[in-house]
Design an enzyme around this catalytic site. Structure first.
Site, short mmCIF file in Angstrom:
data_model
loop_
_atom_site.label_atom_id
_atom_site.label_comp_id
_atom_site.label_asym_id
_atom_site.label_seq_id
_atom_site.Cartn_x
_atom_site.Cartn_y
_atom_site.Cartn_z
N LYS A 119 1.04 -1.46 0.09
CA LYS A 119 -0.31 0.21 -0.13
C LYS A 119 0.76 1.57 -0.14
O LYS A 119 0.56 2.07 -0.52
CB LYS A 119 -0.63 -0.10 1.40
CG LYS A 119 -2.04 -1.21 1.19
CD LYS A 119 -2.67 -1.14 0.00
CE LYS A 119 -3.35 -3.23 0.07
NZ LYS A 119 -3.64 -3.40 -1.28
N GLU A 203 -2.17 8.48 7.87
CA GLU A 203 -2.76 9.20 6.83
C GLU A 203 -3.30 10.03 8.08
O GLU A 203 -4.13 9.45 8.67
CB GLU A 203 -3.80 8.62 5.73
CG GLU A 203 -3.31 7.06 4.82
CD GLU A 203 -4.15 7.22 4.06
OE1 GLU A 203 -5.39 6.80 4.10
OE2 GLU A 203 -3.86 7.14 3.03
N LYS A 204 -3.89 11.25 7.30
CA LYS A 204 -5.34 12.08 8.31
C LYS A 204 -6.06 11.23 8.04
O LYS A 204 -6.58 10.43 6.52
CB LYS A 204 -5.28 12.94 7.35
CG LYS A 204 -6.33 13.88 7.77
CD LYS A 204 -5.90 15.20 9.12
CE LYS A 204 -7.23 15.55 9.73
NZ LYS A 204 -6.94 16.20 10.49
N LEU A 206 -10.29 10.31 7.44
CA LEU A 206 -11.63 11.30 7.21
C LEU A 206 -12.88 10.17 7.75
O LEU A 206 -12.46 9.22 8.13
CB LEU A 206 -11.42 11.16 5.79
CG LEU A 206 -10.22 11.83 4.80
CD1 LEU A 206 -10.43 10.97 2.65
CD2 LEU A 206 -9.59 12.80 4.80
N ARG A 294 -8.00 -6.35 -10.16
CA ARG A 294 -8.19 -7.52 -10.40
C ARG A 294 -9.89 -7.49 -10.67
O ARG A 294 -10.07 -6.04 -11.42
CB ARG A 294 -8.40 -8.68 -9.20
CG ARG A 294 -9.63 -7.95 -7.99
CD ARG A 294 -10.29 -8.73 -7.13
NE ARG A 294 -11.07 -7.78 -5.70
CZ ARG A 294 -10.45 -6.79 -5.14
NH1 ARG A 294 -9.44 -7.45 -5.05
NH2 ARG A 294 -11.32 -7.01 -4.05
C1 MV4 Z 1 -10.11 5.48 5.39
C2 MV4 Z 1 -10.32 5.99 6.56
C3 MV4 Z 1 -10.55 7.19 6.97
N1 MV4 Z 1 -9.63 7.83 6.40
N2 MV4 Z 1 -8.74 6.38 5.53
C4 MV4 Z 1 -11.49 0.67 5.45
C5 MV4 Z 1 -10.47 0.12 4.40
C6 MV4 Z 1 -9.44 0.22 3.52
N3 MV4 Z 1 -9.51 -0.65 2.41
C7 MV4 Z 1 -9.01 1.67 4.03
N4 MV4 Z 1 -10.40 2.18 4.99
C8 MV4 Z 1 -10.71 3.25 5.23
N5 MV4 Z 1 -9.48 3.94 4.98
C9 MV4 Z 1 -8.24 7.06 5.74
N6 MV4 Z 1 -7.67 8.01 5.70
C10 MV4 Z 1 -12.18 5.20 6.31
C11 MV4 Z 1 -11.80 3.38 6.41
C12 MV4 Z 1 -13.28 2.60 5.83
C13 MV4 Z 1 -13.51 2.28 4.94
C14 MV4 Z 1 -13.21 2.23 3.70
C15 MV4 Z 1 -13.78 2.73 2.86
C16 MV4 Z 1 -15.44 1.65 2.95
C17 MV4 Z 1 -15.30 1.70 4.11
C18 MV4 Z 1 -14.31 1.56 5.52
C19 MV4 Z 1 -15.09 1.00 5.97
C20 MV4 Z 1 -14.56 1.94 7.25
C21 MV4 Z 1 -13.26 2.31 7.33
#
Ligand code: MV4
Length: 448
Positions: A119, A203-204, A206, A294
């Site tokens: 990543k 990361e910040k 969100l 994919r």
């Molecule tokens: C994040 C985030 C908030 N801020 N990154 C969760 C799975 C992974 N693919 C990345 N994820 C997240 N990254 C930052 N900087 C919140 C999530 C996240 C999330 C993202 C996409 C779909 C569902 C989610 C559920 C919880 C947290």
């Protein structure tokens, strides 16, 4: 009609194995199914031209067993392998072994899989190609002092992520400086335990984004296109539940802008095949989080709004053909929604393996069902619990919602519990009707 290959081996099971089989048949290509001993009666085995049993029920002994799959190619004379999603679909080592055996992987190069699987490398790579990323550390965090410095620079709350992670494993939030040491140590321990690698980045955080992903496609001639977005914000514990295209919050200008950024990056990267660039979307801005190398579960909603068969396109570009269309010929039309129907209790989500007694899929105008289920089929307990996908399309979002409501009334599955009733409940909700939700919405709704 161009054939591309004589015979393709499908290294997967369930609905996606059927989906690939259908594309092959329409192209005049013979198919080879592989299966575990738990899947002797599976639909993908019944429909394929040939089948090979590749091992016992556990996925590690069968669908993940690389030597068995290579042997199945050699026995049957298959020239190419389609991996579907999951299993070996993002395994760079598998792709190298196929190449060493003169077999074509229907997907990107092992190098591109490797880059996106790490990543930190993925983020650095796409950022250099002009894709906006979440503000954070440039590269890995060396120690607690380094973490403190970065966190102070970007401001709390921050998120610590595992570089070998993805899909949410090993993520830890620090809301304030007092949380940092604990979050940092926990993230590293979890990353080490889950992936054998404790490399983390920051990361910040969100707080309430949507998950919006862009479908891209590249060919071996340096061309790349985008096929618009999918909104996958409705999820529970990192499992998507309902996806829609287009996103209720993205307009044509935003789509064109982020889509062109994505396709230009993919072209510069020399990426070949289908891919998905995942973004968090908050306050009108896109922030890259990960790229999937994919075909995805939710690809049908893109197929419907673009009228492009993504699996045929994968096969065609893997065989060396140019993309079948240019960006200016990609037209987005109407609205599509996918509901994942799992064999689970609709309230507790506890898996419900067993025999399907009644199976009556919805049909009629605007309805597609991708499933390998049939009446009398026993769902084995060894694999994921998805029975199928109900995909509905309409002229616009409201028409699509009306068709979904009607299709859910028609769909009958008896013998196992399913998540069908959940979707009926969701459709009655005002936020869902208005497209007003983010990545936390469903979990909050289910907690009430
Ligand atoms: C994040 C985030 C908030 N801020 N990154 C969760 C799975 C992974 N693919 C990345 N994820 C997240 N990254 C930052 N900087 C919140 C999530 C996240 C999330 C993202 C996409 C779909 C569902 C989610 C559920 C919880 C947290």
């Amino acid at each position: 009609m161009k054939k591309f290959f004589e015979k393709v081996l499908i290294a997967n099971r369930g609905e996606i194995a059927l989906r690939v089989h259908r594309a092959c048949k329409e192209l005049g290509i013979k198919t080879v199914a592989v299966h575990s001993s738990a899947d002797n009666e599976a639909m993908h085995v019944k429909l394929a031209d040939e089948s090979v049993c590749i091992g016992p029920p556990q996925a590690k002994d069968s669908y993940l067993n690389i030597p068995s799959i290579i042997s199945a190619c050699e026995i049957t004379g298959a020239e190419a392998v389609h991996p579907g999603y999951g299993f070996l679909s993002e395994n760079a080592h598998f792709v190298e072994i196929l190449e060493a055996h003169n077999l074509t992987f229907i997907g990107p190069s092992s190098e591109h899989i490797q880059i996106m699987g790490d990543k930190i490398t993925a983020k650095e790579t796409v950022s250099k190609l002009g894709i906006p990323v979440v503000p954070g550390s440039e590269g890995k965090i060396e120690d607690l002092n380094h973490a403190k410095k970065i966190a102070d620079e970007i401001g709390y709350p921050i998120l610590i992520k595992a570089s070998s992670g993805g899909g949410g494993k090993g993520m830890k939030i620090a809301h304030a400086p007092t949380d940092l040491e604990n979050a940092f140590n926990l993230a590293r321990v979890e990353a080490k335990a889950s992936f054998g690698d404790d490399t983390v980045y920051i990361e910040k955080y969100l707080n309430a984004p949507r998950h919006i992903e862009i479908q891209i496609f590249g060919d071996k001639h340096g061309n790349a296109i985008h096929l618009g977005e999918r909104d996958c914000s409705l999820q529970r514990r990192n499992q998507k539940v309902l996806e829609e295209a287009t996103s209720p919050v993205i307009d044509d200008n935003q789509r064109e802008k982020i889509g062109n950024i994505a396709s230009q990056a993919i072209s510069k990267l020399g990426y070949v095949g289908a891919g998905t660039i995942e973004f968090l979307y908050q306050n009108g801005e896109f922030y890259f989080i990960e790229m999937n190398t994919r075909l995805q579960v939710e690809h049908p909603i893109t197929e419907i709004i673009t009228n492009i068969d993504l699996v045929k396109e994968q096969i065609s570009v893997a065989a060396g053909s140019k993309l079948s269309l240019k960006q200016e010929n990609v037209r987005i039309n109407g609205h599509a929604i996918e509901c994942r129907i799992n064999a689970e209790n609709p309230e507790t989500f506890v898996p419900s393996a067993g025999k399907i007694i009644t199976y009556h899929p919805a049909s009629g105008p605007g309805v597609r069902v991708d499933s390998a289920a049939y009446a009398g089929y026993s769902i084995p307990p060894y694999y994921d619990s998805m029975i199928g996908k109900l995909i509905v399309f309409g002229q616009d979002r409201n028409d699509c919602l009306a068709k979904l409501d009607r299709a859910l009334d028609e769909f009958v599955i008896e013998g196992v519990e399913t998540t069908l009733p959940l979707f009926k409940d969701l459709l009655r909700n005002n936020d869902i009707q208005e497209g007003n939700y983010n990545i936390h919405w469903l979990e909050q709704y289910l907690d009430q």
